[in-house]
Scaffold this motif. Structure first.
Motif, short mmCIF file in Angstrom:
data_model
loop_
_atom_site.label_atom_id
_atom_site.label_comp_id
_atom_site.label_asym_id
_atom_site.label_seq_id
_atom_site.Cartn_x
_atom_site.Cartn_y
_atom_site.Cartn_z
N LYS A 1 -11.63 1.30 0.64
CA LYS A 1 -10.53 1.12 1.57
C LYS A 1 -10.99 1.47 2.98
O LYS A 1 -11.61 2.50 3.20
CB LYS A 1 -9.34 2.00 1.18
CG LYS A 1 -8.12 1.81 2.08
CD LYS A 1 -6.94 2.61 1.57
CE LYS A 1 -5.71 2.36 2.40
NZ LYS A 1 -4.52 3.08 1.89
N LYS A 2 -10.68 0.60 3.94
CA LYS A 2 -10.96 0.87 5.35
C LYS A 2 -9.87 1.81 5.87
O LYS A 2 -8.67 1.58 5.66
CB LYS A 2 -10.94 -0.41 6.15
CG LYS A 2 -12.01 -1.42 5.76
CD LYS A 2 -13.36 -1.02 6.28
CE LYS A 2 -14.37 -2.14 6.03
NZ LYS A 2 -15.69 -1.79 6.58
N VAL A 3 -10.27 2.88 6.55
CA VAL A 3 -9.30 3.84 7.07
C VAL A 3 -9.64 4.18 8.52
O VAL A 3 -10.80 4.12 8.95
CB VAL A 3 -9.27 5.14 6.22
CG1 VAL A 3 -8.72 4.86 4.85
CG2 VAL A 3 -10.64 5.79 6.16
N ARG A 4 -8.60 4.58 9.29
CA ARG A 4 -8.77 5.02 10.66
C ARG A 4 -7.82 6.20 10.88
O ARG A 4 -6.63 6.00 11.16
CB ARG A 4 -8.48 3.89 11.65
CG ARG A 4 -8.68 4.28 13.11
CD ARG A 4 -8.49 3.10 14.01
NE ARG A 4 -9.59 2.15 13.91
CZ ARG A 4 -9.73 1.08 14.69
NH1 ARG A 4 -8.81 0.82 15.62
NH2 ARG A 4 -10.74 0.25 14.52
N PRO A 5 -8.29 7.44 10.71
CA PRO A 5 -7.40 8.60 10.82
C PRO A 5 -6.73 8.68 12.18
O PRO A 5 -7.36 8.47 13.22
CB PRO A 5 -8.34 9.79 10.60
CG PRO A 5 -9.53 9.22 9.90
CD PRO A 5 -9.67 7.83 10.41
N THR A 6 -5.44 8.99 12.16
CA THR A 6 -4.66 9.13 13.40
C THR A 6 -4.38 10.58 13.74
O THR A 6 -3.81 10.87 14.79
CB THR A 6 -3.34 8.37 13.27
OG1 THR A 6 -2.62 8.87 12.13
CG2 THR A 6 -3.58 6.87 13.11
N GLN A 7 -4.77 11.49 12.83
CA GLN A 7 -4.57 12.91 13.07
C GLN A 7 -5.62 13.69 12.29
O GLN A 7 -6.35 13.13 11.46
CB GLN A 7 -3.17 13.35 12.64
CG GLN A 7 -2.86 13.05 11.18
CD GLN A 7 -1.39 13.26 10.84
OE1 GLN A 7 -0.52 12.84 11.59
NE2 GLN A 7 -1.13 13.92 9.72
N ASN A 8 -5.72 15.00 12.58
CA ASN A 8 -6.75 15.81 11.93
C ASN A 8 -6.54 15.99 10.44
O ASN A 8 -7.48 16.24 9.70
CB ASN A 8 -6.84 17.19 12.60
CG ASN A 8 -7.49 17.11 13.96
OD1 ASN A 8 -8.09 16.09 14.31
ND2 ASN A 8 -7.37 18.17 14.75
#
Length: 806
Positions: free
Chosen positions: A292-299
């Motif tokens: 799965k491609k992911v892009r964290p928006t928070q820590n």
């Protein structure tokens, strides 16, 4: 140079879908091939001198767990506490299954013993892929001889080794980290204890406890620049320094686990990691099953994944950066494993001594049509679990064979306890064993083309043929091999340019009689066969393995007592069994009559059997046979005129060859009998090959005729006894009738029943056995595998008491 994982995930760049990518869409060459898993079930774990270890082996495909399709040799070693291989045996494994037994007669085989099993092919993957098991073997002892150290209390005299495992592989400062802890003794035994983490001001900042087999976990929030020390409450002198936390980093962490969903946290302690592109991938048994491609928006970013997306057993979660380099890993165990639970239906739960016990095995309804092979042991409970809950086929396939290093009592990880569930146990193991110990990581880097240990099945017999006088090696010489044990096997080979011959994959049972005869038309009377030694080399044993797999002696006192009283009863019944003291005597007797000659033969009955009488002794062998079997020989014309139809001739199982096909000049007076297999009998073709299509003549000489007399007519022959596979024998279980149920012969079997190969018919099987004289609790243990790789297991308890009604 790229990390191997980078190469493995390069093809993910073009993929855009979020989840559940089918593994068939990936390059199958990236998946490891040929890895196998080995499991050996023994009837029990505690033995005494004079007992027998009964075993059943399963050699399975590493991915599917289906039985392998080829035959292999199984090597088993018994190794003592000094790392010395005290006993080695070889057993055949046919299409994934093997069975055998190891008698315990050597007094050196006492104490804590490592049972090691492997195949030659498994050596390519290292000794971590071998099968190991701890056994306790003792001599019979009375109460005064039992070492009090056998029953020492937990942690007594133990020096602890403390190890910490931050989840995701790194410790981040100013972040709530989950820390796994593992505390063992120097020899690997688990220690149950608790402790605290102190800062430099000696204030407690965290508590922890090893609540299962030396394993535990705790939350820890480290501050920047702080130094921490770990103190164990039960070992105040032991102090461990905590390592320094990372100022910046990103890692995986599992939390908020629900029944259907796994929450995978992507945890960081810096905004530099937010909005970056990452790939979260999952591998199971060496194959990518989703990503799965992911892009964290928070820590503290979370990805929810449905549990049915994971493979059964151990899954490897990997977080990769935009360049597809791995930066954090975590193992997750999916306990949703399909198994065939065998229902054991006993005729009763309590039996009397020497009574018949019937029980039925019934497969799970989902697997009634599946073919399965099971092994069954019925044993005294005291002879099991010497070191806690031991190994099972299920634990071997899903834990031991997939994680490098020893796991204490692996079977117990699948059992729920009042204080801790099986799911919690397994997650502790995944957290503390570390992804680097996942066996498929190691296998992924191996190339089968570079393997040095081939599959071995049977034995290789080799040597060379030379001229009897000038020692010159003879090329193109025909070599005939005869192996005689319970039956006769024959094969033919031709020597190469160097005069060498090799027979491969020969089945040698126990001490087989091997005969080799060389024949070259130009030098049929002047050949010599030299047999090279048959060598089997055991894999080297690392003594450090003993510390990992050995255990302190935990034989129950009750089992010592049972064995001691059983020994007394047997000595009282047969006082002369061990030692007989006699005075000097003088013995004289008449010479015994010549006993009937018995021979091993390849056929059940000959078409013609001829027994010479005194009236035949003056005849030549040729005239004798022509007179007694005129139909077989057609007419008394010389057989050399019919070379294209000549039959085979054997003398005491040895092939006899003559270029002119004349009969050996044996005296009829030295012949016990002659068996003839007719050319129309299919036995000749089936057992002797194409040459047997013209029939065969088996000549057996009388007992007492010296070898040199027979071999005078058999040039170029060598005979030798060769030790092959370990001797096979069936498990003995007495059958009591009304007449002998009250026999005075004692019966104190610890193993009441053993069957290494039970096949279910329409999902069911029936088993019967008789109980013994012991008053004890017994356990019925069933393990096995279906042809498709589904693990089968079941167990049941019953008692034997003198007051039972049956």
């Amino acid at each position: 140079m790229r990390n191997p994982l980078t190469v493995l995930f390069l093809y993910l760049i073009l993929a855009q879908s979020l989840l559940a990518q089918n593994s068939q869409s990936f390059d199958t060459n990236a998946s490891p091939q040929g890895f196998q898993k080995l499991y050996v079930q023994t009837d029990r774990e505690i033995y005494f001198l004079g007992d027998t270890i009964w075993l059943s082996a399963y050699l399975l495909n590493g991915k599917t767990h289906a039985p392998v399709k080829n035959d292999q040799n199984l090597y088993i070693d018994l190794i003592d506490s000094t790392g010395v291989i005290v006993k080695s045996e070889i057993f055949p494994v046919y299409k994934g299954f093997g069975e055998g037994n190891i008698p315990i007669v050597d007094s050196l085989l006492t104490g804590n013993i490592i049972f090691r099993a492997y195949t030659n092919y498994l050596r390519n993957f290292g000794d971590d892929c071998f099968f190991y098991k701890s056994l306790a073997i003792e001599r019979t002892k009375n109460s005064f001889e039992i070492d009090s150290r056998t029953f020492t209390t937990a942690n007594e005299g133990v020096e602890p080794v403390v190890r910490f495992f931050p989840e995701g592989g790194m410790l981040l400062e100013h972040t709530p980290n989950v820390i796994g802890v593992k505390i063992t003794g120097r020899n690997g035994e688990s220690i149950h204890t608790n402790g605290v983490v102190l800062n430099k001001d000696k204030k407690t900042v965290a508590h922890f406890e090893t609540n299962y087999k030396g394993l535990g976990r705790f939350d820890f929030y480290p501050n920047s620049g702080e130094e921490y020390t770990v103190v164990l409450n039960a070992f105040p002198k032991v102090k461990v320094q905590f390592w320094e936390a990372e100022k910046e980093g990103i890692k995986l962490q599992l939390y908020n686990n629900t029944e259907d969903l796994l929450h995978v946290g992507i945890l960081s302690n810096s905004k530099n990691y937010q909005r970056q592109k990452y790939t979260l991938a999952c591998m199971n048994r060496g194959e990518v099953i989703f990503y799965k491609k992911v892009r964290p928006t928070q820590n503290d970013f979370s990805v929810k994944i449905e549990k049915d997306k994971f493979g059964a057993g151990i899954n490897r979660l990997v977080l990769l950066n935009e360049d597809l380099n791995p930066i954090s890993e975590r193992l997750y165990f999916n306990g949703d494993i399909e198994t065939n639970i065998i229902n054991i239906e006993l005729s009763d739960s309590v039996f009397s001594n020497r009574s018949l016990a019937d029980f039925h095995l019934v497969s799970d309804k989902k697997f009634l049509t599946d073919s399965a092979r099971l092994s069954i042991a019925v044993v005294d409970e005291n002879s099991l679990n010497a070191f806690g809950e031991s190994q099972t086929l299920l634990s071997q396939l899903y834990l031991d064979a997939e994680l490098i290093g020893r796991i204490e009592s692996p079977a117990d990880y699948f059992n729920d306890d009042a204080e801790i569930s099986a799911e919690q146990k397994l997650d502790l193991l995944m957290l503390t064993h570390g992804w680097s110990n996942y066996i498929w990581n190691k296998i992924a880097d191996q190339d089968e083309d570079e393997f040095t240990y081939p599959v071995t099945a049977g034995f290789t017999i080799g040597g060379y043929v030379s001229n009897l006088w000038n020692k010159k090696r003879l090329a193109d010489s025909e070599v005939i091999l005869m192996v005689q044990n319970d039956s006769i096997f024959s094969s033919w080979e031709t020597t190469d340019a160097e005069g060498r011959f090799v027979f491969q994959h020969i089945n040698l049972a126990d001490s087989a009689a091997v005969t080799l005869q060389a024949r070259k038309s130009s030098e049929s009377e002047n050949t010599r066969v030299t047999l090279e030694p048959l060598t089997t080399i055991s894999a080297a044993f690392n003594p450090n393995k003993f510390k990992q797999y050995s255990e302190r002696n935990k034989i129950p006192l009750e089992l010592y007592r049972q064995n001691f009283y059983a020994s007394l009863a047997e000595k009282a019944f047969e006082p002369e069994k061990d030692v007989i003291m006699i005075e000097e005597v003088e013995v004289s007797a008449n010479a015994p009559e010549q006993e009937e000659v018995k021979f091993s033969q390849i056929y059940s009955e000959p078409d013609i059997m001829i027994k010479p009488t005194e009236g035949d002794f003056m005849s030549s062998l040729e005239a004798f046979l022509f007179e007694k079997a005129p139909i077989f020989f057609h007419n008394p014309m010389p057989l050399s005129m019919y070379a294209e139809t000549k039959p085979l001739i054997y003398i005491d199982g040895c092939p006899y060859n003559d270029p002119l096909f004349s009969f050996p000049p044996l005296s009829v007076a030295n012949i016990d009998r002659v068996d003839i297999i007719d050319r129309k009998n299919p036995t000749g073709m089936a057992l002797l090959g194409a040459r047997g299509s013209n029939g065969a003549i088996f000549i057996y000489t009388k007992r007492g005729v010296p070898d040199e007399v027979r071999e005078k007519y058999l040039k170029g022959v060598i005979k030798q006894k060769i030790k092959g596979f370990s001797k096979y024998r069936e498990f003995y279980s007495p059958i009591y009738t009304a007449e002998d149920r009250n026999s005075e012969r004692p019966d104190y079997r610890t193993t009441l029943y053993w069957n290494p190969s039970v096949k279910l018919t329409n999902g069911a099987a029936k088993i019967s056995f008789f109980t013994s004289d012991d008053i004890a609790r017994y356990k019925v243990l069933v393990e096995g595998i279906t042809t498709s790789g589904t693990v089968c297991f079941g167990e049941m308890n019953f008692e034997v008491t003198p007051e039972a009604d049956n």
